[in-house]
Write a protein that holds these residues in place. Structure first.
Motif, PDB file in Angstrom:
ATOM      1  N   UNK A   5       0.949  -1.273   0.190  1.00 29.04           N
ATOM      2  CA  UNK A   5      -0.165  -0.121  -0.197  1.00 29.04           C
ATOM      3  C   UNK A   5       0.748   1.453  -0.002  1.00 29.04           C
ATOM      4  N   UNK A   6       0.284   2.028  -0.629  1.00 26.12           N
ATOM      5  CA  UNK A   6       1.429   3.519  -0.782  1.00 26.12           C
ATOM      6  C   UNK A   6      -0.014   4.577  -0.692  1.00 26.12           C
ATOM      7  N   UNK A   7       0.638   5.608   0.038  1.00 20.83           N
ATOM      8  CA  UNK A   7      -0.314   6.880   0.193  1.00 20.83           C
ATOM      9  C   UNK A   7      -0.115   7.902  -0.768  1.00 20.83           C
ATOM     10  N   UNK A   8      -1.048   8.458  -1.573  1.00 21.23           N
ATOM     11  CA  UNK A   8      -0.905   9.318  -2.731  1.00 21.23           C
ATOM     12  C   UNK A   8      -1.595  10.693  -2.156  1.00 21.23           C
ATOM     13  N   UNK A   9      -1.419  11.876  -2.221  1.00 17.11           N
ATOM     14  CA  UNK A   9      -2.267  12.841  -2.156  1.00 17.11           C
ATOM     15  C   UNK A   9      -2.077  13.903  -3.289  1.00 17.11           C
ATOM     16  N   UNK A  10      -3.058  14.711  -3.178  1.00 16.27           N
ATOM     17  CA  UNK A  10      -3.265  15.821  -4.370  1.00 16.27           C
ATOM     18  C   UNK A  10      -3.946  16.963  -3.853  1.00 16.27           C
ATOM     19  N   UNK A  11      -3.771  17.915  -4.235  1.00 17.61           N
ATOM     20  CA  UNK A  11      -4.326  19.201  -3.685  1.00 17.61           C
ATOM     21  C   UNK A  11      -4.750  20.071  -4.956  1.00 17.61           C
ATOM     22  N   UNK A  12      -5.749  20.785  -4.813  1.00 22.09           N
ATOM     23  CA  UNK A  12      -6.312  21.801  -5.760  1.00 22.09           C
ATOM     24  C   UNK A  12      -6.987  22.971  -5.087  1.00 22.09           C
ATOM     25  N   UNK A  13      -6.942  24.210  -5.920  1.00 22.28           N
ATOM     26  CA  UNK A  13      -7.642  25.452  -5.132  1.00 22.28           C
ATOM     27  C   UNK A  13      -9.063  25.371  -5.488  1.00 22.28           C
ATOM     28  N   UNK A  14      -9.803  25.607  -4.128  1.00 23.88           N
ATOM     29  CA  UNK A  14     -11.169  25.649  -4.062  1.00 23.88           C
ATOM     30  C   UNK A  14     -11.619  27.009  -4.676  1.00 23.88           C
ATOM     31  N   UNK A  15     -13.156  27.104  -5.158  1.00 20.96           N
ATOM     32  CA  UNK A  15     -13.550  28.364  -5.730  1.00 20.96           C
ATOM     33  C   UNK A  15     -13.946  29.123  -4.204  1.00 20.96           C
ATOM     34  N   UNK A  16     -14.068  30.493  -4.430  1.00 21.69           N
ATOM     35  CA  UNK A  16     -14.344  31.326  -3.466  1.00 21.69           C
ATOM     36  C   UNK A  16     -15.749  31.263  -3.081  1.00 21.69           C
ATOM     37  N   UNK A  28      -7.606  18.938  -0.077  1.00 21.36           N
ATOM     38  CA  UNK A  28      -6.580  18.071   0.028  1.00 21.36           C
ATOM     39  C   UNK A  28      -7.231  16.579  -0.119  1.00 21.36           C
ATOM     40  N   UNK A  29      -6.713  15.778  -0.894  1.00 21.51           N
ATOM     41  CA  UNK A  29      -7.395  14.374  -1.176  1.00 21.51           C
ATOM     42  C   UNK A  29      -6.375  13.649  -0.893  1.00 21.51           C
ATOM     43  N   UNK A  30      -6.427  12.549  -0.215  1.00 22.98           N
ATOM     44  CA  UNK A  30      -5.560  11.627   0.482  1.00 22.98           C
ATOM     45  C   UNK A  30      -5.768  10.028  -0.018  1.00 22.98           C
ATOM     46  N   UNK A  31      -5.288   9.227  -0.683  1.00 28.84           N
ATOM     47  CA  UNK A  31      -5.637   7.964  -1.107  1.00 28.84           C
ATOM     48  C   UNK A  31      -4.674   7.076  -0.646  1.00 28.84           C
TER      49      UNK A  31
END
Length: 112
Positions: A5-16, A28-31
């Motif tokens: 198992x590996x942990x991967x994360x991703x981020x993206x700017x949220x709308x105002x 933040x998304x963690x998988x």
């Protein structure tokens, strides 16, 4: 052979103008991912409500990062929250990171 198992994360700017932006400014998304197959085993994100977090988690567990288009389709067809584009962007980042790990050979075969 046990599942690696590996942990991967991703981020993206949220709308105002949404609650999550007031708290985090990015999503933040963690998988937790099966390193050999790309199957998503567990997931979490920084959405604010438990309903949204549960929807996210239930939607991605069992899906495969090698088929990011199918995951994106889940959100475009079923998620009508303001963070939809940010969620999809963060998931795409996770898929790209997973592919990079595989291409660079950082996932080594288990030795028996």
């Amino acid at each position: 052979m046990p599942t690696r198992k590996i942990f991967i994360s991703g981020y993206a700017k949220l709308p105002k103008g949404i609650t999550a932006t007031e708290l985090y400014s990015v999503i933040a998304v963690g998988l937790l991912v099966n390193a050999h197959t790309g199957e998503i085993l567990d997931a979490d994100c920084t959405l604010v409500t438990s309903v949204a977090k549960n929807f996210f988690k239930n939607s991605v567990i069992g899906e495969n990062l090698n088929n990011i288009d199918a995951i994106e389709r889940i959100f475009t067809e079923n998620y009508y929250g303001s963070a939809r584009k940010a969620i999809i962007s963060a998931l795409r980042t996770c898929a790209e990171k997973y592919k990079q790990v595989i291409v660079e050979g950082k996932i080594e075969e288990e030795h028996e």
